[in-house]
Design a protein around this motif. Structure first.
Motif, PDB file in Angstrom:
ATOM      1  N   ARG A 202       0.849  -1.190   0.000  1.00 48.39           N
ATOM      2  CA  ARG A 202       0.000   0.000   0.000  1.00 48.39           C
ATOM      3  C   ARG A 202       0.886   1.241   0.000  1.00 48.39           C
ATOM      4  NH1 ARG A 202      -2.559  -0.561   6.107  1.00 48.39           N
ATOM      5  NH2 ARG A 202      -0.785   0.287   7.263  1.00 48.39           N
ATOM      6  N   ALA A 203       0.272   2.396  -0.135  1.00 48.43           N
ATOM      7  CA  ALA A 203       1.014   3.624  -0.452  1.00 48.43           C
ATOM      8  C   ALA A 203       2.080   3.969   0.570  1.00 48.43           C
ATOM      9  CB  ALA A 203       0.032   4.784  -0.592  1.00 48.43           C
ATOM     10  N   ASN A 204       1.855   3.643   1.853  1.00 53.54           N
ATOM     11  CA  ASN A 204       2.811   4.087   2.867  1.00 53.54           C
ATOM     12  C   ASN A 204       3.927   3.088   3.130  1.00 53.54           C
ATOM     13  OD1 ASN A 204       1.344   2.118   4.303  1.00 53.54           O
ATOM     14  ND2 ASN A 204       1.480   3.253   6.230  1.00 53.54           N
ATOM     15  N   MET A 205       3.982   1.989   2.370  1.00 51.73           N
ATOM     16  CA  MET A 205       4.993   0.961   2.616  1.00 51.73           C
ATOM     17  C   MET A 205       6.234   1.186   1.752  1.00 51.73           C
ATOM     18  SD  MET A 205       3.108  -2.611   3.315  1.00 51.73           S
ATOM     19  CE  MET A 205       2.108  -2.810   4.791  1.00 51.73           C
ATOM     20  N   ASP A 206       7.385   0.924   2.355  1.00 51.08           N
ATOM     21  CA  ASP A 206       8.659   1.103   1.660  1.00 51.08           C
ATOM     22  C   ASP A 206       9.343  -0.251   1.498  1.00 51.08           C
ATOM     23  OD1 ASP A 206      11.091   1.830   0.668  1.00 51.08           O
ATOM     24  OD2 ASP A 206      11.782   2.856   2.486  1.00 51.08           O
ATOM     25  N   PRO A 284       6.978  -1.381   8.117  1.00 48.89           N
ATOM     26  CA  PRO A 284       7.755  -0.718   7.066  1.00 48.89           C
ATOM     27  C   PRO A 284       7.101   0.552   6.522  1.00 48.89           C
ATOM     28  CG  PRO A 284       6.476  -2.472   6.091  1.00 48.89           C
ATOM     29  CD  PRO A 284       6.118  -2.454   7.563  1.00 48.89           C
ATOM     30  N   TYR A 285       6.580   1.396   7.400  1.00 47.37           N
ATOM     31  CA  TYR A 285       5.754   2.510   6.975  1.00 47.37           C
ATOM     32  C   TYR A 285       6.568   3.794   6.844  1.00 47.37           C
ATOM     33  CZ  TYR A 285       2.267  -0.721   8.930  1.00 47.37           C
ATOM     34  OH  TYR A 285       1.516  -1.816   9.248  1.00 47.37           O
ATOM     35  N   ARG A 286       6.241   4.564   5.797  1.00 54.69           N
ATOM     36  CA  ARG A 286       6.833   5.894   5.591  1.00 54.69           C
ATOM     37  C   ARG A 286       5.962   6.985   6.198  1.00 54.69           C
ATOM     38  NH1 ARG A 286       6.689   7.831   0.866  1.00 54.69           N
ATOM     39  NH2 ARG A 286       5.114   6.418   0.011  1.00 54.69           N
ATOM     40  N   PHE A 287       4.675   6.705   6.332  1.00 60.68           N
ATOM     41  CA  PHE A 287       3.747   7.638   6.978  1.00 60.68           C
ATOM     42  C   PHE A 287       2.570   6.844   7.512  1.00 60.68           C
ATOM     43  CE2 PHE A 287       2.858   7.686   2.384  1.00 60.68           C
ATOM     44  CZ  PHE A 287       1.518   7.351   2.334  1.00 60.68           C
ATOM     45  N   GLY A 288       1.849   7.459   8.422  1.00 58.14           N
ATOM     46  CA  GLY A 288       0.722   6.804   9.063  1.00 58.14           C
ATOM     47  C   GLY A 288       0.510   7.408  10.437  1.00 58.14           C
ATOM     48  N   THR A 289      -0.301   6.749  11.270  1.00 58.77           N
ATOM     49  CA  THR A 289      -0.636   7.338  12.568  1.00 58.77           C
ATOM     50  C   THR A 289      -0.623   6.304  13.683  1.00 58.77           C
ATOM     51  OG1 THR A 289      -2.086   8.888  11.383  1.00 58.77           O
ATOM     52  CG2 THR A 289      -2.243   8.850  13.789  1.00 58.77           C
ATOM     53  N   HIS A 290      -1.513   5.322  13.621  1.00 61.42           N
ATOM     54  CA  HIS A 290      -1.620   4.273  14.630  1.00 61.42           C
ATOM     55  C   HIS A 290      -1.690   2.917  13.936  1.00 61.42           C
ATOM     56  CE1 HIS A 290      -3.649   7.780  16.791  1.00 61.42           C
ATOM     57  NE2 HIS A 290      -2.563   7.530  17.513  1.00 61.42           N
ATOM     58  N   ALA A 306       8.975   0.032  15.185  1.00 56.30           N
ATOM     59  CA  ALA A 306       8.057   0.927  14.471  1.00 56.30           C
ATOM     60  C   ALA A 306       8.785   2.176  14.000  1.00 56.30           C
ATOM     61  CB  ALA A 306       6.888   1.311  15.376  1.00 56.30           C
ATOM     62  N   PRO A 307       8.304   2.778  12.907  1.00 52.45           N
ATOM     63  CA  PRO A 307       8.959   3.976  12.377  1.00 52.45           C
ATOM     64  C   PRO A 307       8.647   5.208  13.211  1.00 52.45           C
ATOM     65  CG  PRO A 307       7.006   3.457  11.096  1.00 52.45           C
ATOM     66  CD  PRO A 307       7.179   2.331  12.071  1.00 52.45           C
ATOM     67  N   SER A 308       9.448   6.234  13.014  1.00 49.84           N
ATOM     68  CA  SER A 308       9.301   7.477  13.765  1.00 49.84           C
ATOM     69  C   SER A 308       8.153   8.330  13.256  1.00 49.84           C
ATOM     70  CB  SER A 308      10.608   8.277  13.690  1.00 49.84           C
ATOM     71  OG  SER A 308      11.014   8.449  12.332  1.00 49.84           O
ATOM     72  N   PRO A 317       5.041   1.526  25.669  1.00 49.29           N
ATOM     73  CA  PRO A 317       6.481   1.719  25.920  1.00 49.29           C
ATOM     74  C   PRO A 317       7.375   0.609  25.383  1.00 49.29           C
ATOM     75  CG  PRO A 317       5.199   2.181  27.905  1.00 49.29           C
ATOM     76  CD  PRO A 317       4.249   1.579  26.911  1.00 49.29           C
ATOM     77  N   SER A 318       6.822  -0.578  25.122  1.00 52.47           N
ATOM     78  CA  SER A 318       7.652  -1.675  24.621  1.00 52.47           C
ATOM     79  C   SER A 318       8.058  -1.501  23.162  1.00 52.47           C
ATOM     80  CB  SER A 318       6.921  -3.015  24.780  1.00 52.47           C
ATOM     81  OG  SER A 318       5.784  -3.070  23.929  1.00 52.47           O
ATOM     82  N   VAL A 319       7.391  -0.611  22.436  1.00 45.19           N
ATOM     83  CA  VAL A 319       7.698  -0.412  21.017  1.00 45.19           C
ATOM     84  C   VAL A 319       9.051   0.284  20.881  1.00 45.19           C
ATOM     85  CG1 VAL A 319       6.968   0.720  18.886  1.00 45.19           C
ATOM     86  CG2 VAL A 319       5.252  -0.307  20.415  1.00 45.19           C
ATOM     87  N   VAL A 320       9.910  -0.265  20.012  1.00 42.76           N
ATOM     88  CA  VAL A 320      11.234   0.319  19.750  1.00 42.76           C
ATOM     89  C   VAL A 320      11.174   1.047  18.412  1.00 42.76           C
ATOM     90  CG1 VAL A 320      13.682  -0.159  19.404  1.00 42.76           C
ATOM     91  CG2 VAL A 320      12.377  -1.459  21.106  1.00 42.76           C
ATOM     92  N   GLU A 321      11.654   2.262  18.410  1.00 40.62           N
ATOM     93  CA  GLU A 321      11.494   3.135  17.246  1.00 40.62           C
ATOM     94  C   GLU A 321      12.767   3.209  16.418  1.00 40.62           C
ATOM     95  OE1 GLU A 321       9.042   6.930  17.526  1.00 40.62           O
ATOM     96  OE2 GLU A 321      11.085   7.747  17.391  1.00 40.62           O
ATOM     97  N   PHE A 322      12.595   3.331  15.093  1.00 37.75           N
ATOM     98  CA  PHE A 322      13.697   3.681  14.200  1.00 37.75           C
ATOM     99  C   PHE A 322      13.250   4.860  13.358  1.00 37.75           C
ATOM    100  CE2 PHE A 322      11.041   0.955  11.700  1.00 37.75           C
ATOM    101  CZ  PHE A 322      11.251   1.260  10.368  1.00 37.75           C
ATOM    102  N   ARG A 323      14.197   5.571  12.772  1.00 36.95           N
ATOM    103  CA  ARG A 323      13.869   6.785  12.034  1.00 36.95           C
ATOM    104  C   ARG A 323      13.526   6.446  10.585  1.00 36.95           C
ATOM    105  NH1 ARG A 323      17.930   8.276  15.362  1.00 36.95           N
ATOM    106  NH2 ARG A 323      19.584   8.193  13.788  1.00 36.95           N
ATOM    107  N   HIS A 324      12.263   6.693  10.258  1.00 36.19           N
ATOM    108  CA  HIS A 324      11.766   6.389   8.918  1.00 36.19           C
ATOM    109  C   HIS A 324      10.519   7.228   8.679  1.00 36.19           C
ATOM    110  CE1 HIS A 324      10.312   3.184   5.802  1.00 36.19           C
ATOM    111  NE2 HIS A 324      11.030   4.133   5.224  1.00 36.19           N
ATOM    112  N   ASP A 325      10.527   8.006   7.604  1.00 36.10           N
ATOM    113  CA  ASP A 325       9.367   8.816   7.249  1.00 36.10           C
ATOM    114  C   ASP A 325       9.472   9.156   5.772  1.00 36.10           C
ATOM    115  OD1 ASP A 325      11.301  10.857   7.095  1.00 36.10           O
ATOM    116  OD2 ASP A 325      10.809  11.625   9.100  1.00 36.10           O
ATOM    117  N   ASP A 326       8.687  10.134   5.347  1.00 38.62           N
ATOM    118  CA  ASP A 326       8.721  10.529   3.932  1.00 38.62           C
ATOM    119  C   ASP A 326      10.101  10.996   3.490  1.00 38.62           C
ATOM    120  OD1 ASP A 326       6.199  10.006   2.880  1.00 38.62           O
ATOM    121  OD2 ASP A 326       5.334  11.803   3.778  1.00 38.62           O
ATOM    122  N   GLY A 327      10.905  11.418   4.444  1.00 43.71           N
ATOM    123  CA  GLY A 327      12.248  11.896   4.101  1.00 43.71           C
ATOM    124  C   GLY A 327      13.260  10.794   3.891  1.00 43.71           C
TER     125      GLY A 327
END
Length: 393
Positions: A202-206, A284-290, A306-308, A317-327
């Motif tokens: 789908r559109a937000n997947m990389d 693997p999302y570039r954008f989204g919300t929940h 999960a992406p940033s 709090p258990s979710v670990v974040e990595f930096r990933h967005d439209d940029g």
């Protein structure tokens, strides 16, 4: 639990109803609440109610409200409004006002994951958020964004469980070492399984995240990357066939960088079993919300990277974040996130009893919001929900 309302139930025109999030806003025993959510009218017939077919939502129409306004007390919109134009949505809101019917809106998506261009979704939100008598959202980060953008105070209520309680208990028990209560450490017999599911892209997947994930997983002893896609991505002749991507995924699998599983859409049983087979699920999302996927992972004891973008990290709090967005993607942050979960191997799963308690509190909170809106109290009067115990995130 004491009911908030007395007498006849509050009749809610829920859009939709036959979706797991909405169904799990009801008490586990439906006879203990005072809310009646109307089933979804069948789009094929326009009026007949159904529990399995809801697209496009028939209730999202000023004409439906005009014809059926005496059958419900208020409307609660969750999903599906992208099926109508902003002009039609405005007509719907105006008709609700004419009929004296309050509107409750749950802001699941501040950015629609299916739309490359946010313009259409923004136009809908610019109608729904200021017009709703009550706005609900799932995380504090999203509530802050709503306050900054529209000046509206949203009530924050967390996502309920996704996996049914018997399956949740069974899958959790099957993963833990009885002696330690934890998932066993990686070994040759039990590799550390990192999964990414590209679905039908789908559109937000990389899809480009796969190579970066392979680089992150490869140095870890007894670790394996599993890449899932829907069969239509790799099979020629299907409408979603992506030949270049299919060739890349198949070449990586042949080179041993990952295991590739191309399959039809999972039914519920296979979906939950798939999530429980993983140690880590990477979104693997570039954008989204929940994410409901994230909550299903928690239910079965699978950690989430999960992406940033959006507010995935705010869900728990258990979710670990990595930096990933439209940029773009920060590969080092992805590598560090996977390595952290490999080293720590947390157990993020709430128990069935905790999820039951949360569901009871969510049902009571929604019932209070509905009663307050139906009673004509000014927006914001409901304030923060008053649970009998803290609603676990």
């Amino acid at each position: 639990m004491e009911q908030v309302t007395a007498g006849p139930p509050i009749r809610v025109a829920s859009i939709p109803y036959s979706q797991v999030y909405i169904r799990h806003l009801e008490p586990p025993r439906p006879d203990t609440g005072s809310v009646l959510r109307l089933p979804d009218p069948d789009p094929a017939g326009g009026g007949k109610f159904t529990q399995s077919v809801w697209w496009p939502p028939v209730m999202l129409s000023a004409g439906w409200v005009a014809e059926h306004h005496d059958e419900f007390d208020l409307m609660h919109i969750h999903f599906g409004f992208d099926a109508i134009s902003a002009a039609d949505l405005r007509e719907l809101v105006d008709e609700l006002r004419r009929r004296g019917k309050p509107l409750v809106y749950t802001a699941h998506d501040l950015r629609n994951p299916h739309h490359p261009d946010p313009g259409a979704h923004d136009a809908h939100l610019d109608i729904l958020v200021p017009s709703a008598d009550r706005v609900i959202t799932l995380t504090r980060g999203a509530a802050d964004a709503i306050r900054a953008r529209w000046g509206v105070d949203a009530v924050v209520l967390p996502h309920p469980h996704v996996v049914d309680f018997p399956t949740l208990e069974k899958l959790q028990a099957g993963r833990r070492d009885p002696a330690t209560g934890r998932v066993p450490p990686p070994s040759a017999d039990r590799p550390f399984r990192v999964g990414v599911h590209l679905k039908s892209i789908r559109a937000n997947m990389d899809p480009g995240i796969v190579d970066a994930l392979a680089d992150a997983v490869e140095p870890l002893p007894h670790a394996r990357l599993i890449v899932n896609v829907h069969r239509d991505i790799v099979e020629p002749g299907t409408k979603d066939h992506r030949p270049d991507l299919a060739a890349r995924l198949q070449a990586g699998a042949a080179a041993g960088r990952w295991s590739l599983d191309a399959h039809d859409y999972y039914d519920e049983h296979r979906f939950f079993a798939y999530l429980a087979s993983l140690d880590v699920s990477v979104l693997p999302y570039r954008f989204g919300t929940h994410s409901g996927w994230l909550e299903a992972c928690r239910d079965v004891g699978t950690s989430v990277v999960a992406p940033s973008c959006g507010y995935y990290r705010d869900q728990h709090p258990s979710v670990v974040e990595f930096r990933h967005d439209d940029g773009g993607l920060d590969r080092a942050s992805l590598r560090n996130a996977v390595a952290r979960l490999y080293a720590d191997r947390p157990w993020p799963a709430p128990t069935a009893d905790e999820r039951r308690a949360q569901r009871l509190e969510l049902a009571a909170a929604h019932e209070r919001i509905y009663a307050d809106a139906r009673g004509g109290n000014p927006r914001g009067a409901v304030g923060t929900p008053r649970p009998t115990r803290e609603i676990i995130p």
